[in-house]
Design an enzyme around this catalytic site. Sequence first.
Site, PDB file in Angstrom:
ATOM      1  N   LYS A 251       0.806  -1.215   0.000  1.00 42.17           N
ATOM      2  CA  LYS A 251       0.000   0.000   0.000  1.00 42.17           C
ATOM      3  C   LYS A 251       0.842   1.269   0.000  1.00 42.17           C
ATOM      4  CE  LYS A 251      -4.279  -1.824   1.916  1.00 42.17           C
ATOM      5  NZ  LYS A 251      -5.023  -1.498   0.676  1.00 42.17           N
TER       6      LYS A 251
ATOM      7  N   ASN B 293       2.745   1.505  -3.352  1.00 41.25           N
ATOM      8  CA  ASN B 293       1.772   1.780  -4.408  1.00 41.25           C
ATOM      9  C   ASN B 293       1.377   3.253  -4.421  1.00 41.25           C
ATOM     10  OD1 ASN B 293       1.708  -0.901  -5.164  1.00 41.25           O
ATOM     11  ND2 ASN B 293      -0.279  -1.334  -4.236  1.00 41.25           N
TER      12      ASN B 293
ATOM     13  N   ASP C  29      -5.126   2.279  -3.773  1.00 33.81           N
ATOM     14  CA  ASP C  29      -3.860   2.981  -3.542  1.00 33.81           C
ATOM     15  C   ASP C  29      -3.616   4.028  -4.624  1.00 33.81           C
ATOM     16  OD1 ASP C  29      -3.394   1.315  -1.336  1.00 33.81           O
ATOM     17  OD2 ASP C  29      -2.473  -0.212  -2.616  1.00 33.81           O
TER      18      ASP C  29
END
Length: 310
Positions: A53, A56, A263
Amino acid sequence: MTVNGEVTVSGKRAYDVLVVGSANADLTVRVARRPGAGETVLGSDLVESAGGKGANQAAAAARLGARTALLAKVGDDAFGELLLAGQRAAGTELRHVLVERGARTGTAMIVVGPDGDNSIVVSPGANARLSPADVTDAREAVAAASVVSLQWEIPPETVRTAVALARECGTRVVLNPSPAPERLEGELLAAADPLVVNEHEARQLSGRADGGPAEWAGALRALGARSVVVTLGGDGALAADDGGTVAVAGVPVTAVDTTGAGDAFTGALATRLAAGEALADAVRFAVRVGAASVTKAGAQPSYPTPGELP
């Protein structure tokens, strides 16, 4: 130079976005249908790509042109090199990415169905070793950013330290508590501007089993969040702040793979907030970026540049 404790470049902060968060190697297999309990199905060839996350969101922001830095921790293994290469390709500043000797890089095992939806299991690896001390050591980077973006794939105490430091430095906090904890403390909610949650997370953290996105956002604001964004997948998103509640419609696209779409949305949102846009306008842009990201396979490989937006 440094002005009032803030690192600046020609009178501006050095970074638009600093992401403090996770970095995972994504191991993805596509299947005709996702298996049930105790069932084995055949899938496609395994695809290895950069994910996590935090990484990203950093890649999404950097590909959109934001001056982006990442504070994360990877292992000294091949997956760590994969992640660093992905960030370099996106244009992310890597001086704050820490390499932990003897540690395995975080790994996400992803199964993607024919509708583009996915199931994910994450092994934290080096992400679990990103400590409050690592954040404190990066104080100058926090002060140098217009926005700090955080998630919940690193230790909670590290998130809390980053939030507290950002508030001390006058840096805006974008908090995406995913995967969602049981609850968020008042000081985290008070710092979130915005709190970015999907429908499941909004329902859980608001404590409301009934209602819809507007009610969940209202409940989260009543609990202390300065502003709230509820992402709704293909249906768009909802933004709520002192200026009111705005529903933003989704952008019709054919979904290939939804991995990392949230994300992409959050990285785009942070980018536009760092540029000074109003929340609703930033959400409108982020919806377009999230929609573009689902039209290609993978997480970071699917993230658009401004010229590729629908």
